[in-house]
Design a protein around this motif. Structure first.
Motif, short mmCIF file in Angstrom:
data_model
loop_
_atom_site.label_atom_id
_atom_site.label_comp_id
_atom_site.label_asym_id
_atom_site.label_seq_id
_atom_site.Cartn_x
_atom_site.Cartn_y
_atom_site.Cartn_z
N LEU A 304 0.83 -1.21 0.00
CA LEU A 304 0.00 0.00 0.00
C LEU A 304 0.86 1.25 0.00
CD1 LEU A 304 -0.17 1.31 3.14
CD2 LEU A 304 -1.50 -0.75 3.49
N ILE A 305 0.37 2.24 -0.74
CA ILE A 305 1.03 3.55 -0.82
C ILE A 305 0.16 4.55 -0.08
CG2 ILE A 305 1.94 5.34 -2.33
CD1 ILE A 305 1.95 3.32 -4.61
N PRO A 306 0.63 5.12 1.04
CA PRO A 306 -0.14 6.18 1.70
C PRO A 306 -0.29 7.37 0.75
CG PRO A 306 1.63 5.37 3.10
CD PRO A 306 1.88 4.80 1.75
N LEU A 307 -1.30 8.16 0.96
CA LEU A 307 -1.60 9.27 0.07
C LEU A 307 -0.41 10.23 -0.06
CD1 LEU A 307 -4.19 9.72 -1.48
CD2 LEU A 307 -4.91 11.36 0.25
N PHE A 308 0.30 10.47 1.06
CA PHE A 308 1.41 11.43 1.03
C PHE A 308 2.65 10.86 0.33
CE2 PHE A 308 1.69 9.17 5.08
CZ PHE A 308 2.99 8.74 5.10
#
Length: 382
Positions: A304-308
């Motif tokens: 998963l890639i966090p939004l930031f």
């Protein structure tokens, strides 16, 4: 007549078989004709089976039922005007069928019958003789009678009358008893961790039901795939033949818990060695959430890639940067196998790519020093 002639005469007479009406004996097919079959019943005696006495079903061509040299049972009917015994294969077969029917009735065992037609009140079946299944004894509730035409069914004999040629049967009782036997065998063989093969019979929002042969088991949504899915139909379809693993069961409640994913190799054990923290890898955007983007970087493994971590710019909507199915480069920030979690960054992957490009640029530069104009560029014009 001398003794030798007398003995020869007796032997000649004995070579002919004496046949009586109602006898059932074995014969060998000697010749096949369009209207019937000649059968050698021993010695120098041949009998004839008319075409309509070959089977209880209509016969167009005798060649389709018997072969020359084949041994068959025949029933003696009579002799014709020329003294040729008239035989019946149909009657001999009928005698054997009724014997089996009587034994099955007395011993309360099932027989097989093929559904021929639907009639008022039930179904007609072929057992070698005609049998009748009342509608109330056809399968389970909700079964349509017409759907069973042509099917071979297990049947329990309820009533027989050989003189009237009457046989009444039950499909419902037969399958209920078969189900009990199958269940007993099923529970006797079952154990936790057991690999089983089955067929998907129903899909719900919370999982998939699988017929294991005698019982249905449930694969919960969480046990369908190594990666997160929204619905069981993302993985399985009704009718699929699959391998599963037994997680647990309750005999009293007749419940069996299954796993589909555990019957497949665990992708975490197959993760390539170069997938380490700090590595740059490619992956496919598989899911979008408000604060995360999921990327499949290996079959069955999503990070998963966090939004930031999507971009250098502030991003409020991930669809402004990526879309489902996009192939992207990401940097592995953290791997936690115990939590089965991988943290990724697309932003830092871009930075790493820029740094690599700059390094390659420097390495490809000539060794001569840059001029003042090259160094300052447009600043000299100010």
């Amino acid at each position: 007549m001398n003794p030798e002639e007398k003995q020869e005469s007796e032997l000649y007479d004995q070579s002919f078989v004496t046949l009586k009406r109602g006898d059932v004996l074995k014969g060998k097919v000697a010749r096949i004709e369009s209207d019937g079959v000649l059968v050698d019943v021993g010695g120098k005696t041949e009998g004839f089976i008319p075409k309509n006495e070959l089977s209880h079903k209509p016969v167009l061509d005798p060649h389709t039922l018997v072969n020359i040299g084949e041994e068959i049972d025949v029933f003696v009917l009579s002799e014709d005007e020329e003294g040729i015994p008239q035989l019946s294969k149909k009657r001999a077969d009928l005698e054997k069928v009724w014997l089996k029917i009587k034994e099955a009735f007395e011993q309360k065992i099932n027989v097989q019958g093929t559904v021929m037609e639907q009639v008022k009140g039930g179904l007609v079946v072929d057992l070698g003789v005609r049998g009748f299944i009342p509608a109330s004894h056809v399968g389970r509730r909700g079964m349509k009678l017409e759907d069973l035409i042509g099917e071979s069914l297990p049947l329990r004999i309820l009533e027989i009358d050989a003189h009237k040629g009457r046989v009444v049967l039950s499909h419902r009782i037969a399958i209920e008893e078969e189900t009990k036997k199958n269940k007993s065998a099923f529970w006797g063989d079952l154990y936790e961790g057991q690999p089983r093969h089955g067929t998907v019979v129903r899909i719900t929002n919370f999982g998939a039901f699988v017929d294991l042969g005698g019982m249905d088991g449930l694969i919960h949504l969480s046990e369908l795939s190594w990666k997160q899915i929204k619905h069981p139909s993302d993985v399985l379809s009704v009718g699929d033949k699959i391998d599963v693993v037994v997680l647990g069961f309750d005999r009293e409640k007749e419940r069996v818990s299954l796993s589909y994913r555990r019957a497949q190799p665990d992708p975490w054990t197959l993760l390539p060695e170069n997938f380490k923290e700090g590595a740059i890898v490619s992956g496919t955007v598989s899911k979008l959430a408000k604060r995360y983007v999921f990327v499949e970087i290996f079959t069955g493994i999503e990070g998963l890639i966090p939004l930031f971590e999507l971009s250098e710019k502030n991003v409020a909507d991930p669809t402004k940067v990526v879309h489902l199915g996009d192939v992207v480069q990401v940097k592995i920030l953290e791997i936690k196998p115990d939590l089965r979690r991988i943290l990724l960054s697309m932003r830092q992957s871009d930075e790493a790519a820029q740094q690599e490009n700059y390094r390659e640029y420097l390495e490809n530069q000539d060794e001569k020093p840059m001029t003042l104009k090259e160094l300052l560029g447009n600043q000299l014009e100010l």
